[in-house]
Design an enzyme around this catalytic site. Structure first.
Site, PDB file in Angstrom:
ATOM      1  CG  ASP A  38     106.489 108.091 -36.076  1.00  0.00           C
ATOM      2  OD1 ASP A  38     106.867 108.529 -34.992  1.00  0.00           O
ATOM      3  OD2 ASP A  38     107.073 107.982 -36.998  1.00  0.00           O
ATOM      4  CG  ASN A  40     109.967 109.722 -32.715  1.00  0.00           C
ATOM      5  OD1 ASN A  40     109.187 108.996 -33.399  1.00  0.00           O
ATOM      6  ND2 ASN A  40     110.696 109.234 -31.756  1.00  0.00           N
ATOM      7  CG  ASP A  42     109.719 105.739 -33.925  1.00  0.00           C
ATOM      8  OD1 ASP A  42     108.632 106.078 -34.002  1.00  0.00           O
ATOM      9  OD2 ASP A  42     109.932 105.352 -32.585  1.00  0.00           O
ATOM     10  CG  ASP A  46     105.209 109.481 -31.072  1.00  0.00           C
ATOM     11  OD1 ASP A  46     104.431 110.784 -31.342  1.00  0.00           O
ATOM     12  OD2 ASP A  46     106.179 109.277 -31.991  1.00  0.00           O
ATOM     13  CG  ASP A 115      94.468  98.286 -22.046  1.00  0.00           C
ATOM     14  OD1 ASP A 115      94.113  97.444 -21.253  1.00  0.00           O
ATOM     15  OD2 ASP A 115      94.268  98.298 -23.290  1.00  0.00           O
ATOM     16  CG  ASP A 220      94.059  92.554 -21.101  1.00  0.00           C
ATOM     17  OD1 ASP A 220      93.586  92.930 -22.188  1.00  0.00           O
ATOM     18  OD2 ASP A 220      94.820  91.497 -20.828  1.00  0.00           O
ATOM     19  CD  GLU A 286      89.490  91.763 -23.440  1.00  0.00           C
ATOM     20  OE1 GLU A 286      89.538  91.393 -24.532  1.00  0.00           O
ATOM     21  OE2 GLU A 286      90.363  91.634 -22.605  1.00  0.00           O
ATOM     22  CG  HIS A 352      92.980  96.310 -29.196  1.00  0.00           C
ATOM     23  ND1 HIS A 352      92.125  96.477 -28.330  1.00  0.00           N
ATOM     24  CD2 HIS A 352      94.037  95.355 -28.513  1.00  0.00           C
ATOM     25  CE1 HIS A 352      92.184  95.616 -27.122  1.00  0.00           C
ATOM     26  NE2 HIS A 352      93.381  95.044 -27.412  1.00  0.00           N
ATOM     27  CG  ASP A 353      91.784  92.191 -28.978  1.00  0.00           C
ATOM     28  OD1 ASP A 353      93.105  92.179 -29.256  1.00  0.00           O
ATOM     29  OD2 ASP A 353      91.251  92.270 -27.725  1.00  0.00           O
TER      30      ASP A 353
HETATM   31  C1  GLC Z   1      93.100  91.001 -24.032  1.00  0.00           C
HETATM   32  C2  GLC Z   1      93.592  92.241 -25.079  1.00  0.00           C
HETATM   33  C3  GLC Z   1      94.419  91.455 -26.166  1.00  0.00           C
HETATM   34  C4  GLC Z   1      95.658  90.769 -25.377  1.00  0.00           C
HETATM   35  C5  GLC Z   1      95.277  90.000 -24.506  1.00  0.00           C
HETATM   36  C6  GLC Z   1      96.016  89.426 -23.644  1.00  0.00           C
HETATM   37  O1  GLC Z   1      92.314  90.450 -24.683  1.00  0.00           O
HETATM   38  O2  GLC Z   1      92.580  92.997 -25.567  1.00  0.00           O
HETATM   39  O3  GLC Z   1      94.780  92.443 -27.143  1.00  0.00           O
HETATM   40  O4  GLC Z   1      96.240  90.099 -26.390  1.00  0.00           O
HETATM   41  O5  GLC Z   1      94.197  90.490 -23.589  1.00  0.00           O
HETATM   42  O6  GLC Z   1      96.619  90.789 -22.608  1.00  0.00           O
HETATM   43 CA    CA Z   2     107.479 107.587 -32.743  1.00  0.00          CA
END
Ligand code: GLC
Ligand code: CA
Length: 558
Positions: A38, A40, A42, A46, A115, A220, A286, A352-353
């Site tokens: 980050d 700035n 917040d 970013d 993405d 995705d 994915e 991230h899941d």
């Molecule tokens: C994919 C993404 C996930 C998101 C889902 C709906 O599985 O990796 O983070 O919540 O799709 O878009």
């Molecule tokens: Ca920021």
């Protein structure tokens, strides 16, 4: 335990990428932009933060960056609900900052991929606002609207499909008295991909980014795009899971319809227009199977021979495996086995899941040593390795209190499912307050171990995990056999928890032995050689054919 490392850069060796497109030379590094840096104050990462860390990524040897969504979003699913596919959310910066990022990354030999969320938009996307405004709006058919069947008890749902984030996949829309479909939250209505206008519109959005110099997309839930034409009920099947009715169905009719492949082919054709002579653009999909199920064969169908569909697809079997030589071997061997000869594999341990591999697979005793084994495994396989930010310093899952939960899945299923915030905590750059991530209040709490575990500390320590990653990446890029050679496993060590394999290319052979146990073990390869990189042996020293491997030893030799 003493650690040795082979500093290839110090030996003045130039990195050779052979004649491969950038995405085959990997690793590709996934950034969850909210959590990277980050600038700035917040509390949210970013694009400027990413730009400032490009030198760090170049130094690590990264060849591509996958950015989790940075489009304008009301954040019902943290960016996976998009209101405008050709802009940047102001929280991350602007299109100008983005263009600068692309240029500066490129100058460092790093390509950017976006993405792309094709299956659904935000409910606040102008398309959906129009679509829901009346039954005869021209965009009505851009989404999936259905009447509910009427029975003795009033109206019912159009079918039994359940949403991934809880409840039915259908939401009743009062003004026009129909249901719309959403396979995720109700703020994420599914697009109707059988409508050619939707296809055109989305391809145009992708083209927008390609014109800005983006080199590809992570697609995705690509296997969800097209739904059964008759909207048949999914069959039920029982499994042990947290209480999510969605997982008690086999997703036969809401995913993987044959028409999806035609759309993927269309997207691929667009990519090929931008590919140039060097296969410069890339799609990684994915492909999400039923929860907890190994489905490498399904992922492979979306790659085909590598020429007409996706370039890469994730096989999430590695997410559901355990840390034993036999399991790892079986997952990898199966993955290679289902891919057609023209297909190029890729490997992923964290995203991230999911719970981070550092926590999922490495918890308990010897956890740092286990992380080294996983790193060595990922970076010496055949195909493109994907790294998730912080993996290179061994970042672990955060412990998130209920009041700090952000993820809709986590909120809905608390306390049965920890949600996904745990793997999205801020990157740990320094031992200073807020781990050098922000001068404000971070959007998710910083992991408790940041004073010990951070980039700055590991950069100073030549025996750190970060150095181990960097050395492995360098070695991978210098050794043609590692970069795009064949792979053959030695099955003899598996019972003793040793994973060993040989990578071969044009007469050169690189051997890898990984002791996936905390005990001393014999080397199943029964061949000696010269050490290239090892957790326990001096580089350019020898390894004897009857060597015993130290606990958790990783040695790469010739
Ligand atoms: C994919 C993404 C996930 C998101 C889902 C709906 O599985 O990796 O983070 O919540 O799709 O878009
Ligand atoms: Ca920021």
């Amino acid at each position: 335990m003493e650690k040795y490392r082979l500093s290839l850069q110090e030996r003045g060796m130039a990195i050779q990428y052979a004649e491969l497109p950038w995405w085959k030379t990997g690793p590709i590094y996934q950034i969850y932009p909210r959590s990277f840096l980050d600038t700035n104050s917040d509390g949210v990462g970013d694009l400027e933060g990413i730009r400032r860390k490009l030198d760090y990524l170049q130094d690590l040897g990264v060849r591509g960056i996958w950015l989790s969504p940075i489009y304008p979003s009301p954040l019902y699913d943290f960016g996976y609900d998009i209101t405008n596919y050709h802009d940047i959310d102001p929280v991350f910066g602007s299109l100008e900052t983005f263009k600068l990022l692309v240029r500066e990354a490129e100058a460092r030999g790093i390509s950017l991929i976006m993405d792309m969320v094709l299956n659904h938009t935000s409910h606040l996307h102008p398309w959906f606002i129009e679509s829901r405004s009346s039954r005869d709006n021209p965009k009505r058919d851009w989404y999936i609207w259905k009447d509910g069947p009427r029975g003795p008890f009033g109206k019912g749902y159009p079918n039994n499909w359940m949403a991934a984030f809880g409840g039915h996949a259908w939401t009743w829309d009062k003004p026009t008295e129909q249901y719309y479909l959403h396979l995720f939250t109700e703020e994420q209505p599914d697009l109707n991909w059988r409508n050619p206008e939707v296809q055109e519109a989305m391809l145009a959005e992708m083209q927008f980014w390609l014109d800005l110099g983006v080199k590809g997309f992570r697609l995705d839930v690509i296997n969800y795009l097209v739904k059964d034409a008759q909207f048949r009920n999914n069959p039920y099947h029982f499994r042990m899971t947290y209480p999510r009715r969605h997982d008690l169905q086999h997703h036969q009719f809401d995913r993987n319809q044959p028409e999806t492949y035609e759309i993927v082919h269309r997207i691929r054709s667009l990519m090929d227009l931008y590919a140039g002579a060097s296969e410069d653009t890339m799609l990684v999909g994915e492909v999400y199977p039923d929860e907890g199920v190994h489905a490498p064969d399904l992922a492979a169908t979306y790659i085909g021979n590598g020429k007409d569909l996706l370039h890469l697809a994730f096989d999430f079997s590695t997410i559901y495996t355990s840390l034993t030589a036999a399991d790892l071997h079986s997952v990898l061997q199966t993955w290679y086995g289902v891919l057609s000869p023209g297909a190029w594999p890729c490997h992923v341990l964290s995203n991230h899941d999911q719970s981070r591999a550092a926590s999922r697979l490495c918890a308990g005793a010897d956890n740092e040593a286990k992380k080294r084994v996983l790193a060595a495994l990922l970076l010496t396989q055949r195909g493109t390795p994907f790294l998730y930010y912080g993996e290179e310093i061994g970042m672990e899952d955060g412990v998130i209190a209920r009041k700090d939960l952000q993820d809709p899945l986590g909120k809905k299923y608390y306390p049965f499912h920890p949600g996904r915030d745990r793997s999205r905590t801020p990157m740990q750059w320094t031992g200073d307050s807020a781990a050098g991530f922000t001068e404000g209040k971070p959007w998710l709490p910083i992991n408790r171990d940041f004073r010990k575990r951070n980039v700055e500390a590991q950069q100073r320590d030549p025996s750190s995990l970060l150095h181990w990653y960097r050395d492995l990446i360098t070695l991978r890029q210098e050794e043609p056999a590692l970069l795009d050679g064949s792979i053959e496993f030695f099955e003899t060590g598996l019972q003793e928890n040793v994973l060993a394999y040989v990578r071969r290319k044009a007469g050169s052979e690189v051997l890898v032995v990984l002791n996936v146990s905390g005990q001393t073990r014999p080397n199943p390869i029964r061949r000696g050689g010269t050490v290239l990189l090892s957790t326990h042996r001096k580089p350019q020293g020898t390894i004897e054919h009857d060597t015993r491997l130290a606990p958790w030893e990783c040695t790469v030799y010739r």
